[in-house]
Design a protein around this motif. Sequence first.
Motif, PDB file in Angstrom:
ATOM      1  N   PHE A 267      46.651  42.069  38.027  1.00 49.53           N
ATOM      2  CA  PHE A 267      47.306  41.808  36.746  1.00 49.53           C
ATOM      3  C   PHE A 267      47.485  43.112  35.955  1.00 49.53           C
ATOM      4  CE2 PHE A 267      47.257  38.292  33.192  1.00 49.53           C
ATOM      5  CZ  PHE A 267      48.501  38.747  32.740  1.00 49.53           C
ATOM      6  N   THR A 268      46.418  43.913  35.855  1.00 49.65           N
ATOM      7  CA  THR A 268      46.523  45.141  35.054  1.00 49.65           C
ATOM      8  C   THR A 268      47.516  46.127  35.668  1.00 49.65           C
ATOM      9  OG1 THR A 268      44.414  45.697  36.065  1.00 49.65           O
ATOM     10  CG2 THR A 268      44.374  45.337  33.723  1.00 49.65           C
ATOM     11  N   GLU A 269      47.526  46.218  36.986  1.00 49.22           N
ATOM     12  CA  GLU A 269      48.471  47.143  37.630  1.00 49.22           C
ATOM     13  C   GLU A 269      49.910  46.663  37.466  1.00 49.22           C
ATOM     14  OE1 GLU A 269      48.087  50.077  38.963  1.00 49.22           O
ATOM     15  OE2 GLU A 269      45.904  50.215  39.049  1.00 49.22           O
ATOM     16  N   VAL A 270      50.123  45.374  37.691  1.00 51.91           N
ATOM     17  CA  VAL A 270      51.490  44.847  37.672  1.00 51.91           C
ATOM     18  C   VAL A 270      52.070  44.886  36.252  1.00 51.91           C
ATOM     19  CG1 VAL A 270      52.905  42.788  38.046  1.00 51.91           C
ATOM     20  CG2 VAL A 270      51.254  43.464  39.772  1.00 51.91           C
ATOM     21  N   VAL A 271      51.272  44.566  35.253  1.00 48.42           N
ATOM     22  CA  VAL A 271      51.801  44.550  33.884  1.00 48.42           C
ATOM     23  C   VAL A 271      52.159  45.974  33.441  1.00 48.42           C
ATOM     24  CG1 VAL A 271      49.607  44.705  32.602  1.00 48.42           C
ATOM     25  CG2 VAL A 271      51.519  43.471  31.611  1.00 48.42           C
ATOM     26  N   GLU A 272      51.360  46.929  33.848  1.00 46.83           N
ATOM     27  CA  GLU A 272      51.625  48.330  33.511  1.00 46.83           C
ATOM     28  C   GLU A 272      52.905  48.827  34.206  1.00 46.83           C
ATOM     29  OE1 GLU A 272      50.338  50.776  31.658  1.00 46.83           O
ATOM     30  OE2 GLU A 272      51.541  52.364  32.603  1.00 46.83           O
ATOM     31  N   TYR A 273      53.097  48.373  35.429  1.00 42.54           N
ATOM     32  CA  TYR A 273      54.261  48.772  36.234  1.00 42.54           C
ATOM     33  C   TYR A 273      55.538  48.122  35.719  1.00 42.54           C
ATOM     34  CZ  TYR A 273      57.216  47.646  40.405  1.00 42.54           C
ATOM     35  OH  TYR A 273      58.237  47.411  41.276  1.00 42.54           O
ATOM     36  N   PHE A 274      55.455  46.837  35.351  1.00 41.25           N
ATOM     37  CA  PHE A 274      56.671  46.080  35.017  1.00 41.25           C
ATOM     38  C   PHE A 274      57.024  46.150  33.534  1.00 41.25           C
ATOM     39  CE2 PHE A 274      58.835  41.928  34.146  1.00 41.25           C
ATOM     40  CZ  PHE A 274      59.982  42.171  34.874  1.00 41.25           C
ATOM     41  N   LYS A 275      56.031  46.304  32.679  1.00 39.83           N
ATOM     42  CA  LYS A 275      56.229  46.358  31.224  1.00 39.83           C
ATOM     43  C   LYS A 275      57.111  45.217  30.704  1.00 39.83           C
ATOM     44  CE  LYS A 275      55.118  51.166  30.722  1.00 39.83           C
ATOM     45  NZ  LYS A 275      54.933  51.558  32.131  1.00 39.83           N
ATOM     46  N   PRO A 276      56.579  44.001  30.761  1.00 45.75           N
ATOM     47  CA  PRO A 276      57.361  42.829  30.361  1.00 45.75           C
ATOM     48  C   PRO A 276      57.474  42.689  28.838  1.00 45.75           C
ATOM     49  CG  PRO A 276      55.129  42.172  30.917  1.00 45.75           C
ATOM     50  CD  PRO A 276      55.208  43.646  31.179  1.00 45.75           C
ATOM     51  N   ASP A 277      58.410  41.809  28.413  1.00 42.65           N
ATOM     52  CA  ASP A 277      58.495  41.446  26.997  1.00 42.65           C
ATOM     53  C   ASP A 277      57.612  40.255  26.676  1.00 42.65           C
ATOM     54  OD1 ASP A 277      60.524  43.371  26.486  1.00 42.65           O
ATOM     55  OD2 ASP A 277      61.987  42.024  27.422  1.00 42.65           O
ATOM     56  N   VAL A 278      57.350  39.460  27.710  1.00 46.96           N
ATOM     57  CA  VAL A 278      56.540  38.252  27.505  1.00 46.96           C
ATOM     58  C   VAL A 278      55.809  37.936  28.812  1.00 46.96           C
ATOM     59  CG1 VAL A 278      58.593  36.833  28.025  1.00 46.96           C
ATOM     60  CG2 VAL A 278      56.647  35.771  26.883  1.00 46.96           C
ATOM     61  N   ILE A 279      54.626  37.356  28.670  1.00 44.14           N
ATOM     62  CA  ILE A 279      53.857  36.949  29.847  1.00 44.14           C
ATOM     63  C   ILE A 279      53.763  35.427  29.881  1.00 44.14           C
ATOM     64  CG2 ILE A 279      51.589  37.010  30.982  1.00 44.14           C
ATOM     65  CD1 ILE A 279      51.169  39.784  29.684  1.00 44.14           C
ATOM     66  N   VAL A 280      54.088  34.850  31.045  1.00 45.38           N
ATOM     67  CA  VAL A 280      53.877  33.418  31.269  1.00 45.38           C
ATOM     68  C   VAL A 280      52.742  33.292  32.264  1.00 45.38           C
ATOM     69  CG1 VAL A 280      54.883  31.276  32.165  1.00 45.38           C
ATOM     70  CG2 VAL A 280      56.335  32.897  30.914  1.00 45.38           C
ATOM     71  N   THR A 281      51.698  32.537  31.903  1.00 42.38           N
ATOM     72  CA  THR A 281      50.634  32.330  32.893  1.00 42.38           C
ATOM     73  C   THR A 281      50.596  30.861  33.307  1.00 42.38           C
ATOM     74  OG1 THR A 281      48.901  31.927  31.232  1.00 42.38           O
ATOM     75  CG2 THR A 281      49.183  34.191  31.998  1.00 42.38           C
ATOM     76  N   GLN A 282      50.467  30.642  34.613  1.00 41.94           N
ATOM     77  CA  GLN A 282      50.312  29.296  35.154  1.00 41.94           C
ATOM     78  C   GLN A 282      48.838  29.147  35.463  1.00 41.94           C
ATOM     79  OE1 GLN A 282      49.239  27.835  37.988  1.00 41.94           O
ATOM     80  NE2 GLN A 282      50.539  26.114  38.524  1.00 41.94           N
TER      81      GLN A 282
ATOM     82  N   VAL B   1      50.809  27.722  30.685  1.00 38.55           N
ATOM     83  CA  VAL B   1      51.029  26.340  31.114  1.00 38.55           C
ATOM     84  C   VAL B   1      49.873  25.909  32.016  1.00 38.55           C
ATOM     85  CG1 VAL B   1      53.554  26.444  30.920  1.00 38.55           C
ATOM     86  CG2 VAL B   1      52.466  27.099  33.079  1.00 38.55           C
ATOM     87  N   GLY B   2      49.819  24.618  32.322  1.00 41.83           N
ATOM     88  CA  GLY B   2      48.758  24.088  33.196  1.00 41.83           C
ATOM     89  C   GLY B   2      49.119  24.299  34.647  1.00 41.83           C
ATOM     90  N   GLY B   3      48.993  23.231  35.463  1.00 40.12           N
ATOM     91  CA  GLY B   3      49.292  23.335  36.884  1.00 40.12           C
ATOM     92  C   GLY B   3      48.430  22.363  37.655  1.00 40.12           C
TER      93      GLY B   3
END
Lengths: 396, 213
Positions: free
Chosen positions: A240-255, A298-300
């Motif tokens: 998670f920490t590597e991918v968020v730093e690499y992608f730099k999103p505007d919003v995070i959706v977690t399932q 969101v749930g799942g």
Amino acid sequence: MMPEAAYIYSPEQLNYKFSEDHPFNQRRLSLTLDLLKELGALEQHQIFPARMATDQELLLIHEEEYIKAVKSASTGLVQSSYSSTFGIGTEDTPAFPNMHEAAAWLVGGTLAAVDMVFELGYKHALNLGGGLHHGFRGKASGFCVYNDSSIAIEYMRRKYQARVLYVDTDAHHGDGVQWAFYNDPDVCTLSIHESGRFLFPGTGNVNERGHGEGNGYTFNIPLEAFTEDESFLQSYRKAFTEVVEYFKPDVIVTQNGADAHYYDPLTHLCGTSKIFLEIPKLAHELAHKYCEGRWIAVGGGGYDIWRVVPRAWSAIWLEMSGQTDLFKQSLPESWLKRWQKETDAVLPDSWYDQPDMYPPIPRKNEINLKNERTLNKALEPIFKKKTDNEKQNVLL
Amino acid sequence: MKIKDIMIKNVISAKPELAIKDALQIMKENKIRHLPVVNEENSVIGIISDRDLKDASPSVFAADQKELLEKPVSEVMITDVLTAFTNDFVEEAAHMMTENQISCLPIEKNGKLSGIITETDLLHTLVRLTGADAPSSRLELEVPNRSGMLSDVAAIIKDHKINIQSVLVYPSNDQTKKILVFRLRSMDLRMLIQSLKESDYAVLWPEQLGMRT
């Protein structure tokens, strides 16, 4: 000051029910809501209704023919070809009355969560009725009819031009969402799940990395069966920490599928409640660090609806709304008393499971090592990009 | 499954007079490691691999031998080429490749080059044969090595209305047993497993705790 977090819920979400003994059971929503209320952690003014998604919204992802088939199955008109063509009428996703409406309400809940964040300025929003990540464009699969996350992501793409990072910690691979955005470089998906060698749906290999322009924006961490907390969390945190730093999103959706637990009857990851306290904690932190707080959860999945899901899902809200102090207390007596009558399973009274819940797992070191290799392989393109950049910097 | 079902059809080939340096360039651009060499009639007369070409290339220290790269591929190509036919079975081709330790086979139809398969294509096929490319769950059983077992198990699966995505049958280490591996289109196999156990089948996967090594 604007409150931080919104909780989306409508009783209509309980109507998503295949049959009495089907493992996908939305009583989970009632159990969770009641637990949060008994804790005094959820006030009426923090709860916002879901809505029914319109056909136009469903069409953001789903094919018209498929929506038609779901609608006719809803009214009891199931053709025998539906199971092979649309995945409806199978053991996993049998037809039930008003199935279309029920599924569209789950989607509308996730869309309502998006609106809370993008229109009303809330930092975080939670729709536990969502997270149906196996839904395909034209086919139901693995208990999922409409894919609320895919629809919500496409909705955010079009309406707000947002770059979206989707992080899926359900024990099953988030295949529907992955394939929906496999060619899209503005949506990055990260799924951490029990390896497809062992578990449904079978996909989610490290080498599924996206296609065309979307290549490099799909990440999969398939973990070994019997992975347990330590290795699961290590993989989750690093990825998670590597991918968020690499992608730099505007919003995070977690399932937030809650089926990686030892008690879950369908999976073999052998986690304890600890992972469900830690998962939202990191999501919360990273949303603030990279996205000005924008986080939609969101749930799942989650098939031990008594001992696992209520605690796991309440933990997301407690994290989101800054009430994690409550983890130090026992679960409320009143809640235990009310629901213990309904089940033979012994409801846990603590947020943390006992360490001796299950016997020690042989091959533990081998499993940890294998997961570590998988993680490094999955993140290889990011590491490579980093070293390339460093070389560039040296040259400059 | 036949070779024509899995082969790469738009195959890149070379004419015998093509210069070695151009052949290397084509392979680099297309990220391929082999080039079949064909004559005017598009019949296979040889094959070159990137390794053969590099062996034929001058050392980076021998700058005065650059003209070697201008030589035609016909001078370095392998001429006794192993090929297969479009209607051969995939397993025949796989056998031919492992037997001869080669990693690529040009495919002929009516004496003309029609396609090519490589190790990678065969591995993709294996993935498809094991059914892991569509949503499904794994079921693994050990059964006595006698006729009718697959049918008996399939009947139980049918009773549960579960569609079978793929089946593999292979010998167990114990010669009196066989292993059956199914990919089934269902997320929840619990009821099926219960029926199988009630009929005394040894279920190797799914299992509840990883005691088997």
